[in-house]
Design an enzyme around this catalytic site. Structure first.
Site, PDB file in Angstrom:
ATOM      1  N   GLN A   1      -3.933   1.524  15.163  1.00  0.00           N
ATOM      2  CA  GLN A   1      -2.651   1.615  14.208  1.00  0.00           C
ATOM      3  C   GLN A   1      -2.749   3.108  13.691  1.00  0.00           C
ATOM      4  O   GLN A   1      -3.398   3.374  12.609  1.00  0.00           O
ATOM      5  CB  GLN A   1      -2.818   0.689  13.075  1.00  0.00           C
ATOM      6  CG  GLN A   1      -2.100   0.913  11.895  1.00  0.00           C
ATOM      7  CD  GLN A   1      -2.368   0.557  10.634  1.00  0.00           C
ATOM      8  OE1 GLN A   1      -3.341  -0.238  10.319  1.00  0.00           O
ATOM      9  NE2 GLN A   1      -2.565   1.818   9.720  1.00  0.00           N
TER      10      GLN A   1
ATOM     11  N   HIS B   1      -3.377  14.307   0.801  1.00  0.00           N
ATOM     12  CA  HIS B   1      -3.629  13.468   1.977  1.00  0.00           C
ATOM     13  C   HIS B   1      -2.408  13.415   3.084  1.00  0.00           C
ATOM     14  O   HIS B   1      -2.665  13.481   4.306  1.00  0.00           O
ATOM     15  CB  HIS B   1      -4.048  12.091   1.425  1.00  0.00           C
ATOM     16  CG  HIS B   1      -4.065  10.951   2.645  1.00  0.00           C
ATOM     17  ND1 HIS B   1      -5.181  10.935   3.598  1.00  0.00           N
ATOM     18  CD2 HIS B   1      -3.218   9.895   3.209  1.00  0.00           C
ATOM     19  CE1 HIS B   1      -4.958   9.952   4.388  1.00  0.00           C
ATOM     20  NE2 HIS B   1      -3.991   9.440   3.922  1.00  0.00           N
TER      21      HIS B   1
ATOM     22  N   TYR C   1       1.302   5.674  -0.532  1.00  0.00           N
ATOM     23  CA  TYR C   1       1.071   6.816   0.412  1.00  0.00           C
ATOM     24  C   TYR C   1       1.300   7.840  -0.638  1.00  0.00           C
ATOM     25  O   TYR C   1       2.102   8.956  -0.051  1.00  0.00           O
ATOM     26  CB  TYR C   1       1.824   6.806   1.530  1.00  0.00           C
ATOM     27  CG  TYR C   1       1.455   7.744   2.750  1.00  0.00           C
ATOM     28  CD1 TYR C   1       0.202   7.471   3.264  1.00  0.00           C
ATOM     29  CD2 TYR C   1       2.088   8.782   3.004  1.00  0.00           C
ATOM     30  CE1 TYR C   1      -0.285   8.098   4.199  1.00  0.00           C
ATOM     31  CE2 TYR C   1       1.522   9.333   4.012  1.00  0.00           C
ATOM     32  CZ  TYR C   1       0.455   9.363   4.821  1.00  0.00           C
ATOM     33  OH  TYR C   1       0.000  10.033   5.675  1.00  0.00           O
TER      34      TYR C   1
ATOM     35  N   ASP D   1       0.959  -1.183   0.064  1.00  0.00           N
ATOM     36  CA  ASP D   1       0.080   0.248   0.120  1.00  0.00           C
ATOM     37  C   ASP D   1       0.772   1.339   0.112  1.00  0.00           C
ATOM     38  O   ASP D   1       1.659   1.435   0.971  1.00  0.00           O
ATOM     39  CB  ASP D   1      -0.936  -0.121   1.300  1.00  0.00           C
ATOM     40  CG  ASP D   1      -2.166   1.016   0.954  1.00  0.00           C
ATOM     41  OD1 ASP D   1      -2.526   1.303   0.027  1.00  0.00           O
ATOM     42  OD2 ASP D   1      -2.668   1.334   2.122  1.00  0.00           O
TER      43      ASP D   1
ATOM     44  N   ASP E   1      -9.268   0.818   1.818  1.00  0.00           N
ATOM     45  CA  ASP E   1      -8.479   0.242   2.943  1.00  0.00           C
ATOM     46  C   ASP E   1      -8.949   0.835   4.275  1.00  0.00           C
ATOM     47  O   ASP E   1      -8.494   1.842   4.953  1.00  0.00           O
ATOM     48  CB  ASP E   1      -7.173   1.083   2.824  1.00  0.00           C
ATOM     49  CG  ASP E   1      -6.006   0.764   3.748  1.00  0.00           C
ATOM     50  OD1 ASP E   1      -6.055  -0.427   4.360  1.00  0.00           O
ATOM     51  OD2 ASP E   1      -4.807   1.151   3.749  1.00  0.00           O
TER      52      ASP E   1
ATOM     53  N   GLU F   1     -10.363   4.346   3.600  1.00  0.00           N
ATOM     54  CA  GLU F   1      -9.576   4.987   3.020  1.00  0.00           C
ATOM     55  C   GLU F   1     -10.008   4.843   1.504  1.00  0.00           C
ATOM     56  O   GLU F   1      -9.866   3.632   0.965  1.00  0.00           O
ATOM     57  CB  GLU F   1      -8.073   4.758   3.319  1.00  0.00           C
ATOM     58  CG  GLU F   1      -7.871   5.198   4.532  1.00  0.00           C
ATOM     59  CD  GLU F   1      -6.204   4.875   4.711  1.00  0.00           C
ATOM     60  OE1 GLU F   1      -5.480   4.209   4.040  1.00  0.00           O
ATOM     61  OE2 GLU F   1      -5.564   5.829   5.980  1.00  0.00           O
TER      62      GLU F   1
HETATM   63 CA   LIG Z   1      -4.008   3.176   3.199  1.00  0.00          CA
HETATM   64 MG   LIG Z   2      -3.033   0.674   4.627  1.00  0.00          MG
END
Ligand SMILES: [Ca+2]
Ligand SMILES: [Mg+2]
Ligand SMILES: [Ca+2]
Ligand SMILES: [Mg+2]
Ligand code: NI
Lengths: 367, 367
Positions: B212, B105, B100, B98, B205, B171
């Site tokens: 977390q 964001h 970023y 995943d 997501d 997400e």
């Molecule tokens: Ca994510």
């Molecule tokens: Mg993630």
């Protein structure tokens, strides 16, 4: 085909299908699992079946049993020299998680990068920290590894440059394979964790220290007491002697650079598995979980004069500050052509069980 | 069996095996790939075969072509109502990463947790940051999700407690499947990246913000210029309109809470793939790479009054500081029974291509 190691040979279990069917009632209609290319299905069958199978194999491999000893045709078919066999990964690994469970290792790395007073991150003593890794990158012992290239920082406030790693390291680890999995959303409780752990292997987590810096650390002898879901009764540590050897290019013999033991691990394998699934994460048969670097023993903190219990060159050379001697060559990190060999064994008065070898050599970076 | 969506139906490609064999020379002896339970093998065949297959399917699905239109028996066999079909994941996903990659964001999250001046971590603008994830946790649209439990911090300097997440978020992401893989040690160059990208899907997501916490962030309009291996020529962004809807328990209609677009992503899919493999990491057919949360558009930074371009409740409610209204109920994060629906489409004067739905509902945590 799947096999087990016995001395310098391997025993091909697919040759024993009818014997297993007849003598291990738990394997009724299931003995074809040993003809599959991986152990995933056998791993999914659960502890009672693993135990019954192991018990029967121990029996026919004992000196007093005639099944194999006196059957020359079967022995010729089923017993193969390890030298003639090509080893494969034991499972199709769906997912791979690498923990960071050695307090000594976490303290050393934390001290190096954040100083003695902030060596362990606050969460380290509350839970076994783990990172997801790529299962595609896990290769069988003996596979050469190409030196990785990537973005490297030439110094603070300077933009990164592209190049081959200059700080290539090993990490002495062990890893466990997941037996039966759990459903998404249904955690594995600590009382049942052991039933989900198939077995343990040696692992070398090759690490490029200048491309991907380590970034987490940890706390003490399970003080504070772990939260309830992590509390474990009974002994959970394993006394497995571990050794790291290194050999430089063109040299013949490996030099021992570290000795450690799995028993030094702060967080147990069971606690790692339980924490991993507590959020409902589903584990699958054949998934692999690494322990993280195993540095342990009384001299393991802050790199004492006896470097032997340290599970990485990062710690042994204290991030390159001191050099070690390998076959007459000085080393801080791993150079092209260098080989790293991990071995491990458990023993008591009657037995010695070896974990085989985990070996790999570094090749020059890809151009 | 593998199929493609067409209107409210699906076209079963395994019913077309002989037609494909006859009319797509590139599929000679390969058309059985559509009888497999996943697309992994088709994904591994490469772009020329995907294109030839797509071209032929477009032809027989057009109004002017009689192949399917006038063959009632074939139509009955090959065309199935989507409502009667049970959807599965398109591939056996070996590994999942995943990224970023949305600057807006990353800036929002960084501002929230480290303040405006340290919003982006220094490395964000130099490389597409990515995390490995568990492929076992990826489920098909429509799968209910049990609220995760785990260790939660009740406040600074207080020990963690165990409990169900109270800050459950979605997400808005897209993800690409890897086509042909690369060998361990041999990176994918940027010029060839597009040939390794099979296609793009919607992804939610699910994120437990209190279990977390998010921990990484990013930089600007590819300024500084990326290092050579990440430099891309030609357009690499995709104009895909994305919408997020939410529905609370027992209510009938979904409420739109965000609109965004894949084109706002700072790091392109190609750059993500290239960076991922630059250290020699091997990608396998069917591996999945998520873009990371997609927040974009002129108002996306620092949560302006128009929250619509923000791809997470974390941003929309600015970590719970403001509430939004869903079917008359106030929400900061996701509550049990709430549903999140992602949709996406691309369009020009002639076409509208939809990405289907990505939908999921949260169930109470496991006891
Ligand atoms: Ca994510
Ligand atoms: Mg993630
Ligand atoms: Ca490690
Ligand atoms: Mg690691
Ligand atoms: Ni993974």
């Amino acid at each position: 085909m799947t096999s087990i190691a016995i001395g310098d040979q391997i025993l091909d279990l697919s040759s024993l299908t009818s014997l297993l069917e007849e003598n291990v009632p738990e394997l009724k209609n299931l003995s074809n699992v040993f003809s599959e290319p991986t152990l995933n299905k056998f791993m999914s069958l659960g502890r009672p079946i693993w135990q019954a199978t192991r018990q029967y194999l121990q029996q026919i491999l004992s000196e007093n049993d005639s099944t194999l000893r006196d059957n020359i045709e079967l022995k010729q078919r089923a017993l193969i020299s390890q030298k003639l066999a090509r080893m494969h990964l034991p499972a199709n690994i769906g997912d791979f998680t690498d923990f960071y469970a050695s307090k000594e290792h976490a303290t050393n790395v934390g001290t190096m990068f954040r100083g003695k007073d902030n060596a362990l991150m606050p969460n380290w003593s509350h839970l076994p920290v783990g990172y997801h890794g790529r299962s595609s990158s896990i290769v069988v012992s003996g596979t050469d590894i190409v030196r990785p290239s990537g973005q490297i920082s030439p110094g603070k406030d300077q933009p990164p440059i592209f190049g081959a790693s200059k700080k290539l390291d090993f990490e002495l680890e062990m890893a466990f394979f997941v037996g039966p999995g759990n459903n998404l959303g249904e955690p594995i409780p600590i009382e049942k964790a052991i039933d989900h752990i198939f077995g343990v292997v040696l692992m070398n987590d090759w690490s490029a220290r200048d491309i991907q810096e380590p970034f987490l650390v940890e706390g003490p002898k399970q003080d504070p007491t772990p939260l309830k879901y992590l509390q474990d009764t009974g002994p959970s540590a394993y006394d497995i002697h571990l050794e790291v050897k290194m050999k430089s290019n063109h040299c013949k013999s490996h030099v021992t650079i570290a000795n450690s033991n799995l028993k030094y691990m702060y967080w147990s394998l069971k606690q790692q598995l339980v924490h991993h699934s507590v959020n409902g994460c589903n584990m699958r048969s054949g998934d692999l979980c690494g322990t993280g670097t195993i540095s342990g023993g009384p001299d393991a903190i802050n790199g004492g004069p006896n470097k032997s219990p340290l599970g990485s060159l990062l710690e042994i050379t204290w991030n390159g500050k001191t050099k070690i001697d390998i076959n007459g060559n000085k080393r801080t990190f791993i150079e092209d052509g260098d080989e790293i060999l991990l071995t491990g064994y458990c023993t008591n008065e009657n037995y010695l069980i070896g974990f085989g070898e985990c070996i790999g050599k570094i090749l020059p970076t890809y151009k």
